[in-house]
Design a protein around this motif. Structure first.
Motif, PDB file in Angstrom:
ATOM      1  N   THR A 153       0.844  -1.194   0.000  1.00 42.22           N
ATOM      2  CA  THR A 153       0.000   0.000   0.000  1.00 42.22           C
ATOM      3  C   THR A 153       0.878   1.242   0.000  1.00 42.22           C
ATOM      4  N   VAL A 154       0.592   2.156  -0.916  1.00 38.26           N
ATOM      5  CA  VAL A 154       1.374   3.386  -1.021  1.00 38.26           C
ATOM      6  C   VAL A 154       0.824   4.417  -0.041  1.00 38.26           C
ATOM      7  N   GLY A 155       1.625   4.746   0.962  1.00 37.41           N
ATOM      8  CA  GLY A 155       1.234   5.722   1.965  1.00 37.41           C
ATOM      9  C   GLY A 155       1.584   7.132   1.545  1.00 37.41           C
ATOM     10  N   SER A 156       1.452   8.058   2.486  1.00 34.43           N
ATOM     11  CA  SER A 156       1.692   9.469   2.179  1.00 34.43           C
ATOM     12  C   SER A 156       2.040  10.230   3.450  1.00 34.43           C
ATOM     13  N   SER A 184      -7.978   9.879   4.103  1.00 39.13           N
ATOM     14  CA  SER A 184      -8.143   8.717   3.217  1.00 39.13           C
ATOM     15  C   SER A 184      -6.842   7.933   3.113  1.00 39.13           C
ATOM     16  N   LYS A 185      -5.703   8.636   3.095  1.00 42.44           N
ATOM     17  CA  LYS A 185      -4.416   7.949   3.055  1.00 42.44           C
ATOM     18  C   LYS A 185      -4.102   7.286   4.393  1.00 42.44           C
ATOM     19  N   LEU A 186      -4.520   7.916   5.488  1.00 43.80           N
ATOM     20  CA  LEU A 186      -4.357   7.280   6.791  1.00 43.80           C
ATOM     21  C   LEU A 186      -5.217   6.018   6.876  1.00 43.80           C
ATOM     22  N   ALA A 187      -6.426   6.078   6.315  1.00 44.84           N
ATOM     23  CA  ALA A 187      -7.289   4.894   6.298  1.00 44.84           C
ATOM     24  C   ALA A 187      -6.627   3.763   5.514  1.00 44.84           C
ATOM     25  N   GLN A 188      -6.014   4.099   4.377  1.00 48.61           N
ATOM     26  CA  GLN A 188      -5.292   3.079   3.606  1.00 48.61           C
ATOM     27  C   GLN A 188      -4.199   2.418   4.443  1.00 48.61           C
ATOM     28  N   THR A 189      -3.417   3.251   5.121  1.00 49.60           N
ATOM     29  CA  THR A 189      -2.300   2.736   5.911  1.00 49.60           C
ATOM     30  C   THR A 189      -2.792   1.896   7.081  1.00 49.60           C
ATOM     31  N   SER A 190      -3.809   2.393   7.775  1.00 45.61           N
ATOM     32  CA  SER A 190      -4.384   1.647   8.893  1.00 45.61           C
ATOM     33  C   SER A 190      -4.905   0.295   8.418  1.00 45.61           C
ATOM     34  N   PHE A 191      -5.571   0.286   7.277  1.00 45.13           N
ATOM     35  CA  PHE A 191      -6.073  -0.964   6.698  1.00 45.13           C
ATOM     36  C   PHE A 191      -4.925  -1.919   6.392  1.00 45.13           C
ATOM     37  N   ALA A 192      -3.863  -1.403   5.781  1.00 39.86           N
ATOM     38  CA  ALA A 192      -2.737  -2.259   5.394  1.00 39.86           C
ATOM     39  C   ALA A 192      -2.099  -2.916   6.607  1.00 39.86           C
ATOM     40  N   ARG A 265       9.355  -7.398   5.757  1.00 38.59           N
ATOM     41  CA  ARG A 265       8.488  -8.161   6.652  1.00 38.59           C
ATOM     42  C   ARG A 265       7.078  -7.578   6.639  1.00 38.59           C
ATOM     43  N   GLY A 266       6.116  -8.429   6.933  1.00 41.74           N
ATOM     44  CA  GLY A 266       4.744  -7.964   7.031  1.00 41.74           C
ATOM     45  C   GLY A 266       4.602  -6.900   8.110  1.00 41.74           C
ATOM     46  N   GLY A 267       3.820  -5.841   7.808  1.00 45.42           N
ATOM     47  CA  GLY A 267       3.638  -4.760   8.759  1.00 45.42           C
ATOM     48  C   GLY A 267       4.718  -3.708   8.710  1.00 45.42           C
ATOM     49  N   ASP A 268       5.693  -3.857   7.789  1.00 44.44           N
ATOM     50  CA  ASP A 268       6.747  -2.862   7.632  1.00 44.44           C
ATOM     51  C   ASP A 268       6.207  -1.560   7.056  1.00 44.44           C
ATOM     52  N   MET A 290      -0.982   5.342  13.326  1.00 48.97           N
ATOM     53  CA  MET A 290      -1.270   4.579  12.110  1.00 48.97           C
ATOM     54  C   MET A 290      -1.570   3.119  12.416  1.00 48.97           C
ATOM     55  N   ALA A 291      -1.078   2.645  13.541  1.00 46.26           N
ATOM     56  CA  ALA A 291      -1.203   1.223  13.880  1.00 46.26           C
ATOM     57  C   ALA A 291      -2.121   0.979  15.064  1.00 46.26           C
ATOM     58  N   ASP A 292      -2.942   1.948  15.428  1.00 45.16           N
ATOM     59  CA  ASP A 292      -3.856   1.804  16.567  1.00 45.16           C
ATOM     60  C   ASP A 292      -4.849   0.686  16.279  1.00 45.16           C
ATOM     61  N   PRO A 293      -4.793  -0.439  17.004  1.00 49.97           N
ATOM     62  CA  PRO A 293      -5.656  -1.580  16.670  1.00 49.97           C
ATOM     63  C   PRO A 293      -7.130  -1.317  16.904  1.00 49.97           C
ATOM     64  N   ALA A 294      -7.480  -0.483  17.875  1.00 53.58           N
ATOM     65  CA  ALA A 294      -8.891  -0.201  18.135  1.00 53.58           C
ATOM     66  C   ALA A 294      -9.501   0.612  16.994  1.00 53.58           C
ATOM     67  N   VAL A 295      -8.781   1.635  16.550  1.00 57.16           N
ATOM     68  CA  VAL A 295      -9.258   2.436  15.416  1.00 57.16           C
ATOM     69  C   VAL A 295      -9.315   1.579  14.154  1.00 57.16           C
ATOM     70  N   ALA A 296      -8.278   0.749  13.962  1.00 59.01           N
ATOM     71  CA  ALA A 296      -8.231  -0.098  12.773  1.00 59.01           C
ATOM     72  C   ALA A 296      -9.400  -1.077  12.738  1.00 59.01           C
ATOM     73  N   ALA A 297      -9.769  -1.620  13.886  1.00 60.13           N
ATOM     74  CA  ALA A 297     -10.880  -2.569  13.934  1.00 60.13           C
ATOM     75  C   ALA A 297     -12.187  -1.894  13.545  1.00 60.13           C
TER      76      ALA A 297
END
Length: 321
Positions: A153-156, A184-192, A265-268, A290-297
Motif C-alpha cells: 500500500t502506497v502511503g503518504s 483517506s491515506k491514513l485509512a489506507q495505511t491503517s487498513f494495510a 516483513r509484514g507490517g513494515d 497509524m497502527a492503533d488496533p482499536a481504530v483499525a478494527a
C-alpha cells in the motif's frame, strides 16, 4: 522471490530478477505508479497497469516498452470508485496467481465542494481506501496462490498529521479537501497494517506492507512524454527543492523494494532514507496512530459494511482447535 546477495546493500539500479512473476499496480499509468511499473518491468516480471483510461494506459505501456526492451506490460481496465465493477475486473486479469498488488491509485481534490461516487461515498475515501479494500477481497485467491504474495500500500506524508474519526470517516461534517485526503491515506495505511495483523493470525504467507515516496515532485521528475514533460525552466526552478525532495522516479524506490526484497516483513513501513523525504529506501518506525488496533478494527468493520464485503476478505481463517 530472488534476493540480493547476502551482505550486499540494496541497489535501486540493480534490482533482483522477478521473471515469471506478475505484479498489478493500480494507477500505474502516471506519477509514482508509472515509475513503479517501469522499474518492475525491468526485472522481467509481467506488469499489469490497473487504470480507467485506456488511452493513458496505452501511452504508459508504450513509454515503458521504449525504455525496457522486452518489457511485458499490459492494461487492466479498473475503476476503484465503482465497487460493483471490481469482481469482473479481477476476472479479466486472467492469471492463476498474483505475486503482488501495489495499491497506488488515488484521487486528491484541492477545493470544495465535497464529491461523491455513484455509490454515495465521498470520492477520495471511496477511491483511495474503499476501492482498494474491496479489490483486495477479489484478489485474495490469486495472492494466496502465489508462493509469497504481497499487498503493498502506497502511503503518504499527508497521513502523518491526520487522525481518523470513526464516526465521520467520509468527512460528512466540516469537509476540508486536504484533510479528507490525508484521512483517506491514513485509512489506507491503517487498513494495510490491520490486514497484516490478520494475515499473521491465520498463518498466511501473504504479506501486507506500507511504502511511501517521501517528497516527490513533478518538477524534479525526468520526462516521460507524453505522460510528463519537464522543461529546462521548471527543472532549474526546482533545484533548491532538490536538496530535500526528489522526483517521482526516486519516489518509486521504496515501493519497488517493498515488492521485491526478501528482507521485507509484514507490517513494515518503507520510505526514503533522508528524513523520510528523499534517497534510497529504508525501513521506518510505524507511527503509533497509524497502527492503533482499536481504530483499525472500527475502520475495518465500517469498510466491510460500506463495500458489502466479507470482512475476512477471502483469506484463510484460523483453524479452530
Amino acid at each position: 522471490m530472488s534476493a540480493v546477495s547476502p551482505g550486499r546493500p540494496w541497489d535501486v539500479h540493480r534490482l533482483p530478477s522477478a521473471r515469471n512473476r506478475t505484479f498489478l499496480i493500480t494507477g500505474g499509468n502516471a506519477g509514482i505508479g508509472y515509475f513503479t511499473a517501469e522499474q518492475l518491468a525491468a526485472t522481467g516480471a509481467v506488469v499489469v497497469l490497473g487504470c480507467r483510461d485506456a488511452g493513458k494506459a496505452g501511452a504508459a505501456t508504450a513509454s515503458i516498452r521504449s525504455r525496457v526492451p522486452g518489457a511485458r506490460v499490459r492494461h487492466l481496465p479498473l475503476d476503484l470508485a465503482d465497487l460493483s465493477s471490481l469482481e469482473a475486473a479481477v476476472d479479466r486479469l486472467d492469471v492463476g496467481r498474483l505475486d503482488a498488488v501495489v495499491h497506488n491509485a488515488g484521487v486528491a481534490l484541492d477545493d470544495p465542494p465535497r464529491r461523491e461516487t455513484a455509490d454515495g461515498h465521498e470520492l477520495m475515501f471511496a477511491t483511495n481506501h474503499l476501492g482498494h479494500f474491496a479489490l483486495t477481497r477479489w484478489l485474495a485467491p490469486l495472492l494466496c496462490a502465489a508462493p509469497a504474495g504481497r499487498v503493498v500500500t502506497v502511503g503518504s506524508f499527508a497521513a502523518r498529521s491526520e487522525r481518523l474519526d470513526p464516526d465521520d470517516l467520509q468527512s460528512a461534517r466540516d469537509y476540508r479537501p486536504q484533510r479528507a485526503y490525508g484521512r483517506s491515506k491514513l485509512a489506507q495505511t491503517s487498513f494495510a497494517l490491520e490486514l497484516d495483523r490478520r494475515l499473521r493470525a491465520t498463518g498466511s504467507p501473504v504479506l501486507s506492507v506500507v511504502a511511501h515516496p517521501g517528497g516527490a515532485l513533478d518538477s524534479l521528475t525526468p520526462s516521460r512524454p507524453p505522460l510528463h514533460t519537464a522543461t529546462a525552466g521548471s527543472r532549474l526552478r526546482a533545484l533548491p527543492a532538490g536538496l530535500l525532495l526528489q522526483g517521482k522516479d526516486a519516489g518509486a524506490w521504496p515501493i519497488v523494494r517493498a515488492v521485491l526484497d526478501e528482507e521485507v516483513r509484514g507490517g513494515d513501513l518503507w520510505g526514503p532514507r533522508a528524513f523520510g523525504l528523499r534517497g534510497a529506501p529504508r525501513r521506518e518506525p510505524v507511527p503509533a496512530h497509524m497502527a492503533d488496533p482499536a481504530v483499525a478494527a472500527r475502520l475495518w468493520s465500517a469498510s466491510a459494511e460500506l463495500t458489502g464485503t466479507d470482512p475476512h476478505l477471502g483469506f484463510a481463517r484460523p483453524r479452530l482447535l
